[in-house]
Design an enzyme around this catalytic site. Structure first.
Site, mmCIF file in Angstrom:
data_model
loop_
_atom_site.group_PDB
_atom_site.id
_atom_site.type_symbol
_atom_site.label_atom_id
_atom_site.label_comp_id
_atom_site.label_asym_id
_atom_site.label_seq_id
_atom_site.Cartn_x
_atom_site.Cartn_y
_atom_site.Cartn_z
ATOM 1 C CB ALA A 12 -8.600 -13.630 5.820
ATOM 2 N NE ARG A 34 -5.777 -23.208 6.439
ATOM 3 C CZ ARG A 34 -5.608 -23.067 7.746
ATOM 4 N NH1 ARG A 34 -4.573 -23.642 8.329
ATOM 5 N NH2 ARG A 34 -6.445 -22.356 8.472
ATOM 6 C CB VAL A 75 -1.474 -16.615 5.433
ATOM 7 C CG1 VAL A 75 -1.947 -17.097 4.069
ATOM 8 C CG2 VAL A 75 0.038 -16.686 5.539
ATOM 9 C CB ALA A 77 1.808 -12.634 11.458
ATOM 10 C CB SER A 129 -1.000 0.302 7.514
ATOM 11 O OG SER A 129 -1.887 0.896 8.446
ATOM 12 N N GLY A 130 -4.074 -0.100 6.842
ATOM 13 C CA GLY A 130 -5.306 0.583 6.421
ATOM 14 C C GLY A 130 -6.534 -0.245 6.674
ATOM 15 N N GLY A 131 -6.324 -1.450 7.260
ATOM 16 C CA GLY A 131 -7.472 -2.311 7.536
ATOM 17 C C GLY A 131 -8.135 -2.753 6.249
ATOM 18 C CE LYS A 183 0.818 -2.285 9.144
ATOM 19 N NZ LYS A 183 0.264 -3.282 9.950
ATOM 20 C CG HIS A 186 1.926 2.176 10.881
ATOM 21 N ND1 HIS A 186 0.936 1.316 11.328
ATOM 22 C CD2 HIS A 186 1.286 3.124 10.168
ATOM 23 C CE1 HIS A 186 -0.240 1.743 10.896
ATOM 24 N NE2 HIS A 186 -0.062 2.835 10.189
ATOM 25 C CG ASN A 187 0.923 -2.035 13.456
ATOM 26 O OD1 ASN A 187 0.899 -1.353 12.436
ATOM 27 N ND2 ASN A 187 0.356 -3.216 13.516
ATOM 28 C CD GLU A 190 -2.891 0.950 14.464
ATOM 29 O OE1 GLU A 190 -2.237 0.886 13.387
ATOM 30 O OE2 GLU A 190 -3.676 0.046 14.808
ATOM 31 C CE LYS A 261 -5.589 -9.789 14.875
ATOM 32 N NZ LYS A 261 -5.884 -9.672 13.435
ATOM 33 N NE ARG A 288 -3.984 -1.353 22.612
ATOM 34 C CZ ARG A 288 -4.169 -1.538 21.319
ATOM 35 N NH1 ARG A 288 -4.329 -2.764 20.836
ATOM 36 N NH2 ARG A 288 -4.196 -0.523 20.483
#
Ligand code: NBP
Length: 468
Positions: A12, A34, A75, A77, A129-131, A183, A186-187, A190, A261, A288
């Protein structure tokens, strides 16, 4: 040409760009997805960028990679990761290495690593990370797992990661789920950072009545000082974007319902479990949720009374005050994130290195920011720093910002503008700097209604009293 030593499954956006990043560095790579057509389309489109070996199934992927194999999973998570592990396991041998580069929950990573270790298969769970742009041009990489497993792929990971001042934004984090934990935090930071920036925007738009051009100009200017960061930079970019459908500003056409997410919630869950007050991150998660209640808010907006939301005063002065409030709140959000890492380290024994984590977050990732240099310096100077706010640089910086910070919070409360992250960050700051909090009364109440006992300020021991 021999077989590639590196493979990747999951083509992806993230997987495709990471695979291209690897191939562009001259490292041959076996690729699999896949849905088989995706693999072929990918190799057709990007095959000229390097050496790719297309594999139609997991058996072919394992066969295409030179043993001892290093195979990365990019893939979705959750169950997909378990599915890929089950699918490829029969084709792996002792000493092979699986790397999960998705946003997996750290406890899942611990579980998977343990199960595979029993079969002699190495496992790394790494934050990336970094999109999509970062994945292609250099992400921040946070690998956790066996050190010898990391050493094997370090030459690849450190080459594909972002580089800042000649240093790769990739460092070994610790055993087991440490990489995915870092991570996750980190999120969480963010989430807080994005919420704080959104509150600053709301104050400039709703309270001060600035135009989108003026707001964009403020963010552009802020990005030249202490607030210089990827998130401020892209925010300025958002305010320069027109809507091609209506010719208005695109940001005004976007529905105010924030998605997620789950990594912010995981951070708050973990903080609750460990007893770490990450208020800014948790307020950001709640904000959110509140944003998602659009229909309820729409009904309530016609019924619940409140002030006008407008501020009086010199706009330039107030914009400068909002900037200071944003900066101080952001320091608190990072302080809370690093405090959570410290508590998690004490629980899980990962031997985390805050200075190294700050160093690797300086580039590639979403929270990259100039002031991470200051955070790194603070932890280099005092590795067991009690709290980021106690580092002299940040004590001074927040001290200087606090008059404006209080002004913004007070004005926002009076005007009825919701600023949950600004206000909770300030409450944390004020609570953290108090030698005595009113928790004595809570202890007294607990002892009165439940005989939960209490400690005294003037002598050792545990007491229970008959109150009143
Ligand atoms: P997605 O998270 O959207 O996952 C799509 C990939 O997972 C496709 O390759 C898909 O194959 C595969 N997949 C699924 Br869905 N179920 C599968 C299964 N049961 N077995 C095998 N493969 C399966 O992709 P992404 O956005 O590129 O993210 C990949 C990972 O990186 C995620 O964990 C994500 O959280 C993390 N991440 C994403 C970003 C970002 O900016 N997008 C940033 C940082 C980290 P298919 O093509 O056959 O459906």
């Amino acid at each position: 040409m021999g077989k590639p030593t590196f493979g990747l499954t999951g083509l992806a956006v993230m997987g495709q760009n990471l695979a291209r990043n690897v191939a562009r560095k001259g490292i041959p790579i076996a690729v699999h997805n896949r849905t088989v057509e995706t693999t072929h389309r990918f190799v057709e489109e990007f095959g000229h960028e390097g050496v790719f070996v297309a594999c139609d199934d997991l058996a072919a992927l394992a066969a295409a990679v030179q043993a001892p194999r290093s195979i990365m999973m990019m893939v979705k998570a959750g169950a997909a990761v378990d599915g890929v592990i089950e699918g490829i396991r029969p084709y792996l041998s002792k000493g092979d290495l699986l790397i999960d580069g998705g946003n997996s929950f750290f406890e899942d990573t611990e579980r998977r690593a343990k199960a595979l270790a029993a079969e002699g298969i190495l496992y790394i769970g790494t934050g990336v990370s970094g999109g999509e742009e970062g994945a292609l041009n250099g992400p921040a990489i946070m690998p956790g797992g066996q050190r010898e497993a990391y050493e094997r792929v370090a030459p690849i990971l450190t080459r594909i990661s972002a580089q800042v001042d000649g240093e790769p934004c990739c460092t070994y984090i610790g055993e087991g789920g440490a990489g995915h934990y870092v991570k996750m935090v980190h999120n969480g930071i963010e989430y807080a950072d994005m919420q704080l920036i959104s509150e600053a925007y709301d104050l400039m738009k709703s309270a001060l009545g600035l135009s989108n051009e003026e707001i964009g100009a403020a963010f552009t200017q802020w990005n030249e000082g202490d607030l210089d960061s990827y998130l401020i930079e892209i925010t300025a970019q958002i305010f320069r974007t027109r809507d091609t459908l209506t010719d208005g500003w695109l940001v005004d056409a976007v529905l105010d319902r924030a998605g997620q997410k789950g990594t912010g919630k995981w951070t708050s869950d973990s903080a609750l479990e460990l007893g770490s007050p990450v208020t800014a991150i948790t307020e950001a998660v709640f904000a959110r949720y509140l944003s998602a209640m659009k229909d309820d808010r729409t009904r309530a907006s016609a019924i619940l009374p409140g002030p006008s939301g407008k501020w009086q005063g010199d706009k330039r002065t107030l914009v400068a005050a909002i900037r200071d409030a944003l900066y101080a709140s952001k320091v608190v959000a990072y302080a809370q994130g690093f405090d959570l890492l410290k508590m998690a380290d004490a629980r899980y024994g990962w031997n985390l290195k805050p200075a190294e984590i700050a160093t690797l977050w300086r580039g590639g990732c979403i929270i990259r920011a100039r002031f991470l240099n200051r955070i790194r310096d603070a932890y280099l100077e005092t590795p067991d720093l009690q709290n980021l706010l106690m580092a002299p640089y940040f004590t001074d910086a927040v001290g200087r910002a606090q008059e404006n910070w209080r002004l913004v919070v007070t004005q926002a409360v009076q005007a009825g503008t919701p600023i949950p992250a600004f206000a909770s960050a300030l409450a944390y700051y004020d609570g953290y700097r108090r030698q005595r909090l009113p928790a004595n009364l809570i202890q007294a109440q607990r002892d009165l209604f439940g005989a939960h006992t209490y400690e005294r300020v003037d002598r050792a021991g545990t007491y229970h009293s008959q109150w009143g």
